[in-house]
Enzyme design. Structure first.
Site, PDB file in Angstrom:
ATOM      1  N   ASP A 108      -8.457   4.039   1.497  1.00  0.00           N
ATOM      2  CA  ASP A 108      -7.403   4.221   2.494  1.00  0.00           C
ATOM      3  C   ASP A 108      -7.995   4.694   3.825  1.00  0.00           C
ATOM      4  O   ASP A 108      -8.451   5.828   3.936  1.00  0.00           O
ATOM      5  CB  ASP A 108      -6.384   5.244   1.967  1.00  0.00           C
ATOM      6  CG  ASP A 108      -5.096   5.192   2.758  1.00  0.00           C
ATOM      7  OD1 ASP A 108      -5.138   4.741   3.922  1.00  0.00           O
ATOM      8  OD2 ASP A 108      -4.053   5.591   2.211  1.00  0.00           O
ATOM      9  N   ASN A 111       2.217   1.504   4.374  1.00  0.00           N
ATOM     10  CA  ASN A 111       2.509   0.236   5.055  1.00  0.00           C
ATOM     11  C   ASN A 111       2.217   0.294   6.558  1.00  0.00           C
ATOM     12  O   ASN A 111       2.887  -0.343   7.376  1.00  0.00           O
ATOM     13  CB  ASN A 111       3.965  -0.223   4.810  1.00  0.00           C
ATOM     14  CG  ASN A 111       4.231  -1.678   5.218  1.00  0.00           C
ATOM     15  OD1 ASN A 111       5.335  -2.008   5.645  1.00  0.00           O
ATOM     16  ND2 ASN A 111       3.270  -2.539   5.103  1.00  0.00           N
ATOM     17  N   CYS A 125       0.870  -1.181   0.000  1.00  0.00           N
ATOM     18  CA  CYS A 125       0.000   0.000   0.000  1.00  0.00           C
ATOM     19  C   CYS A 125       0.907   1.231   0.000  1.00  0.00           C
ATOM     20  O   CYS A 125       2.087   1.135  -0.360  1.00  0.00           O
ATOM     21  CB  CYS A 125      -0.989  -0.027   1.167  1.00  0.00           C
ATOM     22  SG  CYS A 125      -0.251   0.049   2.798  1.00  0.00           S
ATOM     23  N   CYS A 146      -1.506   0.876   7.434  1.00  0.00           N
ATOM     24  CA  CYS A 146      -2.954   0.600   7.552  1.00  0.00           C
ATOM     25  C   CYS A 146      -3.374  -0.647   6.778  1.00  0.00           C
ATOM     26  O   CYS A 146      -3.656  -1.691   7.357  1.00  0.00           O
ATOM     27  CB  CYS A 146      -3.771   1.796   7.062  1.00  0.00           C
ATOM     28  SG  CYS A 146      -3.526   3.302   8.030  1.00  0.00           S
ATOM     29  N   ARG A 147      -3.442  -0.550   5.446  1.00  0.00           N
ATOM     30  CA  ARG A 147      -4.050  -1.628   4.654  1.00  0.00           C
ATOM     31  C   ARG A 147      -3.160  -2.848   4.461  1.00  0.00           C
ATOM     32  O   ARG A 147      -3.588  -3.990   4.657  1.00  0.00           O
ATOM     33  CB  ARG A 147      -4.482  -1.083   3.277  1.00  0.00           C
ATOM     34  CG  ARG A 147      -5.589  -0.064   3.348  1.00  0.00           C
ATOM     35  CD  ARG A 147      -5.733   0.703   2.047  1.00  0.00           C
ATOM     36  NE  ARG A 147      -4.560   1.529   1.784  1.00  0.00           N
ATOM     37  CZ  ARG A 147      -4.338   2.202   0.670  1.00  0.00           C
ATOM     38  NH1 ARG A 147      -5.214   2.134  -0.304  1.00  0.00           N
ATOM     39  NH2 ARG A 147      -3.253   2.937   0.545  1.00  0.00           N
ATOM     40  N   SER A 148      -1.909  -2.643   4.002  1.00  0.00           N
ATOM     41  CA  SER A 148      -1.098  -3.826   3.685  1.00  0.00           C
ATOM     42  C   SER A 148      -0.656  -4.627   4.912  1.00  0.00           C
ATOM     43  O   SER A 148      -0.612  -5.863   4.836  1.00  0.00           O
ATOM     44  CB  SER A 148       0.078  -3.494   2.755  1.00  0.00           C
ATOM     45  OG  SER A 148       0.963  -2.586   3.339  1.00  0.00           O
TER      46      SER A 148
END
Ligand code: 4NP
Length: 156
Positions: free
Chosen positions: A125, A11, A8, A13-15
């Site tokens: 995001d 690195n 993401c 939050c999402r990934s």
């Protein structure tokens, strides 16, 4: 070993959420000695940091382990080492596609493209939207489909 990298922007939050969820699914399929999982960001702002508190809270809520996950930036070398490089949104894919040297059998793909007729193409995001629950729902479904894809492709 089959190497899977989630990517993401930051690195945090999402990934890292995808990394933790996917590791859990890999373990559930008893494939932890066959599939290795990591995550990275295209940006460098959060190198060395733990995941965002929103990501930590949602992982805790779903009893998913996140031990040892810290932010790092995508390296050129990752393109040679990873078989599946999975971006969270179109911007991540654009940034990754400009990095050369993807291994010949390697795949760069967007996570939610593994879901047919899914409700989103990009994982929004949560650093900006604050909606970690919705991101969990999307990432969890995406990871489920990604694992099916990898198992089919690799004959696992
Ligand atoms: P992520 O969210 O890409 O899901 O980790 C972000 C985290 C931090 C920033 C942007 C996105 N930032 O600009 O610092």
């Amino acid at each position: 070993m089959i190497n899977v990298l989630f990517v993401c922007l930051g690195n945090i939050c999402r990934s890292p959420m995808a990394e933790a969820i996917f590791k859990e699914k890999v373990k559930g399929a008893s494939l932890e000695n066959t599939i290795a999982v990591d995550s990275a960001g295209t940006g460098d702002w959060h190198i060395g940091n733990s995941p965002h508190e929103g990501t930590l809270a949602i992982l805790k809520k779903h009893r998913i382990d996140h031990e040892g996950i810290t932010a790092r930036q995508v390296q050129k070398q990752d393109m040679e080492e990873y078989h599946y490089i999975i971006g969270m949104d179109a911007e991540n894919i654009g940034n990754l596609s400009r990095m050369k040297g993807l291994r010949p059998s390697g795949e760069i793909a967007r996570l939610l493209d593994f879901i047919e007729d899914g409700k989103e193409d990009d994982v929004p995001d949560p650093y900006f939207t604050g909606n970690f629950d919705y991101v969990y729902e999307l990432v969890n479904e995406g990871c489920e489909h990604l694992l099916m894809h990898i198992r089919e492709k690799e004959g696992l």
